[in-house]
Design an enzyme around this catalytic site. Sequence first.
Site, PDB file in Angstrom:
ATOM      1  N   ILE A   1     -40.505 -20.629 -36.054  1.00  0.00           N
ATOM      2  CA  ILE A   1     -40.759 -22.020 -36.464  1.00  0.00           C
ATOM      3  C   ILE A   1     -40.115 -22.916 -35.702  1.00  0.00           C
ATOM      4  O   ILE A   1     -40.774 -24.193 -35.264  1.00  0.00           O
ATOM      5  CB  ILE A   1     -40.349 -22.168 -37.934  1.00  0.00           C
ATOM      6  CG1 ILE A   1     -41.245 -21.379 -39.186  1.00  0.00           C
ATOM      7  CG2 ILE A   1     -40.472 -23.604 -38.371  1.00  0.00           C
ATOM      8  CD1 ILE A   1     -40.680 -21.251 -40.417  1.00  0.00           C
TER       9      ILE A   1
ATOM     10  N   SER B   1     -30.593 -22.519 -28.420  1.00  0.00           N
ATOM     11  CA  SER B   1     -30.671 -21.112 -28.427  1.00  0.00           C
ATOM     12  C   SER B   1     -29.246 -20.301 -28.337  1.00  0.00           C
ATOM     13  O   SER B   1     -28.470 -20.710 -27.502  1.00  0.00           O
ATOM     14  CB  SER B   1     -31.617 -20.690 -27.291  1.00  0.00           C
ATOM     15  OG  SER B   1     -31.807 -19.367 -27.319  1.00  0.00           O
TER      16      SER B   1
ATOM     17  N   ASP C   1     -24.702 -21.977 -29.909  1.00  0.00           N
ATOM     18  CA  ASP C   1     -24.490 -21.070 -31.079  1.00  0.00           C
ATOM     19  C   ASP C   1     -23.742 -21.949 -32.207  1.00  0.00           C
ATOM     20  O   ASP C   1     -22.720 -22.460 -31.919  1.00  0.00           O
ATOM     21  CB  ASP C   1     -23.222 -20.123 -30.622  1.00  0.00           C
ATOM     22  CG  ASP C   1     -23.276 -18.897 -31.647  1.00  0.00           C
ATOM     23  OD1 ASP C   1     -23.329 -19.393 -32.852  1.00  0.00           O
ATOM     24  OD2 ASP C   1     -22.578 -18.057 -31.491  1.00  0.00           O
TER      25      ASP C   1
ATOM     26  N   ASN D   1     -32.483 -26.049 -37.628  1.00  0.00           N
ATOM     27  CA  ASN D   1     -33.280 -25.154 -37.889  1.00  0.00           C
ATOM     28  C   ASN D   1     -32.748 -23.834 -37.881  1.00  0.00           C
ATOM     29  O   ASN D   1     -33.084 -22.725 -38.675  1.00  0.00           O
ATOM     30  CB  ASN D   1     -34.578 -24.976 -36.942  1.00  0.00           C
ATOM     31  CG  ASN D   1     -35.233 -23.779 -37.110  1.00  0.00           C
ATOM     32  OD1 ASN D   1     -36.204 -23.629 -37.946  1.00  0.00           O
ATOM     33  ND2 ASN D   1     -35.243 -22.887 -36.108  1.00  0.00           N
TER      34      ASN D   1
ATOM     35  N   SER E   1     -35.106 -23.763 -47.675  1.00  0.00           N
ATOM     36  CA  SER E   1     -35.988 -23.016 -48.224  1.00  0.00           C
ATOM     37  C   SER E   1     -36.372 -23.494 -49.798  1.00  0.00           C
ATOM     38  O   SER E   1     -35.346 -24.422 -50.366  1.00  0.00           O
ATOM     39  CB  SER E   1     -35.217 -21.532 -48.403  1.00  0.00           C
ATOM     40  OG  SER E   1     -36.130 -20.840 -49.206  1.00  0.00           O
TER      41      SER E   1
ATOM     42  N   LYS F   1     -28.883 -22.481 -49.021  1.00  0.00           N
ATOM     43  CA  LYS F   1     -29.650 -23.342 -49.114  1.00  0.00           C
ATOM     44  C   LYS F   1     -29.620 -24.485 -50.021  1.00  0.00           C
ATOM     45  O   LYS F   1     -29.657 -25.789 -49.744  1.00  0.00           O
ATOM     46  CB  LYS F   1     -31.237 -22.919 -48.959  1.00  0.00           C
ATOM     47  CG  LYS F   1     -31.550 -21.920 -47.739  1.00  0.00           C
ATOM     48  CD  LYS F   1     -31.509 -22.755 -46.358  1.00  0.00           C
ATOM     49  CE  LYS F   1     -31.940 -21.921 -45.501  1.00  0.00           C
ATOM     50  NZ  LYS F   1     -31.895 -22.569 -44.104  1.00  0.00           N
TER      51      LYS F   1
ATOM     52  N   THR G   1     -42.597 -14.407 -40.589  1.00  0.00           N
ATOM     53  CA  THR G   1     -41.555 -14.586 -39.239  1.00  0.00           C
ATOM     54  C   THR G   1     -40.812 -13.173 -39.207  1.00  0.00           C
ATOM     55  O   THR G   1     -40.751 -12.588 -40.151  1.00  0.00           O
ATOM     56  CB  THR G   1     -40.862 -15.669 -39.024  1.00  0.00           C
ATOM     57  OG1 THR G   1     -39.883 -15.651 -40.256  1.00  0.00           O
ATOM     58  CG2 THR G   1     -41.776 -17.030 -39.347  1.00  0.00           C
TER      59      THR G   1
END
Length: 245
Positions: free
Chosen positions: A13, A32, A59, A86, A140, A167, A198
């Site tokens: 996503i 990333s 990170d 994300n 979520s 969440k 995913t």
Amino acid sequence: MKTALITGANKSIGFEAARQLLQNGYTVYLGSRDLQKGQQAAQQLYAEGLTQVEPLQLDVTNSASIAAARQALGQKTQALDVLINNAGILGGMMQPPLGTSIGTIREVFDTNVFGVIEVTQAFIDLLRQSPAPRIVNVTSGLGSLTLHNDPSWKYYPVKGAAYQPSKAALNAYTIMLAYELRDTPFKVNAVDPGYTATDFNHHSGPGSVTDAAARVVKAALIGPDGPTSQFFSDDNAPETGVSPW
């Protein structure tokens, strides 16, 4: 040109959200944890003709990495228009409240909650330089406490000691952050991308990555008259698009 930073953006996503923001004319920084994977993701977007993209080693569970990413980004831009938190982990499929280790719960919270808070605090100064900053916390539908207490909810049996509470905590932080920034141009919202196929869930979800990312990007592009402090979820609330907390 507007700028966006997405954590966990080298795949799924996050990667698709980067593609869609690039298509909307943004410069996108691909956060990333593994820089090589971020570089490979950027190369894939270059090959599609989407060139305003750069990988950024980040990170979210490592304070030194977050600080280095902030310093690196500050050398590239004076303002950040969009932050999409994300990056997230599941922590395993079975999480019984009496059987899940404290270590697993801490690991999930470290990424899904504490990582979001630390990244947001680290980049808030760049966001304040934007005339219309947006913060999107990818949550979520399983973070809704109201629905978890409703036996008629379709996901009612899907309980867990780590992911779902993380969440819910992220949702709470979203409300608190939006309140602190209420008298500014900021829009701060939580977005449930839906049950999406995913690697995260072994591709068990029925939704597409394209549609999931579009929900996230929609909140990132929200206009000055748009809402803040909302929990957007087409899955939980298909009629209104706004989930109960």
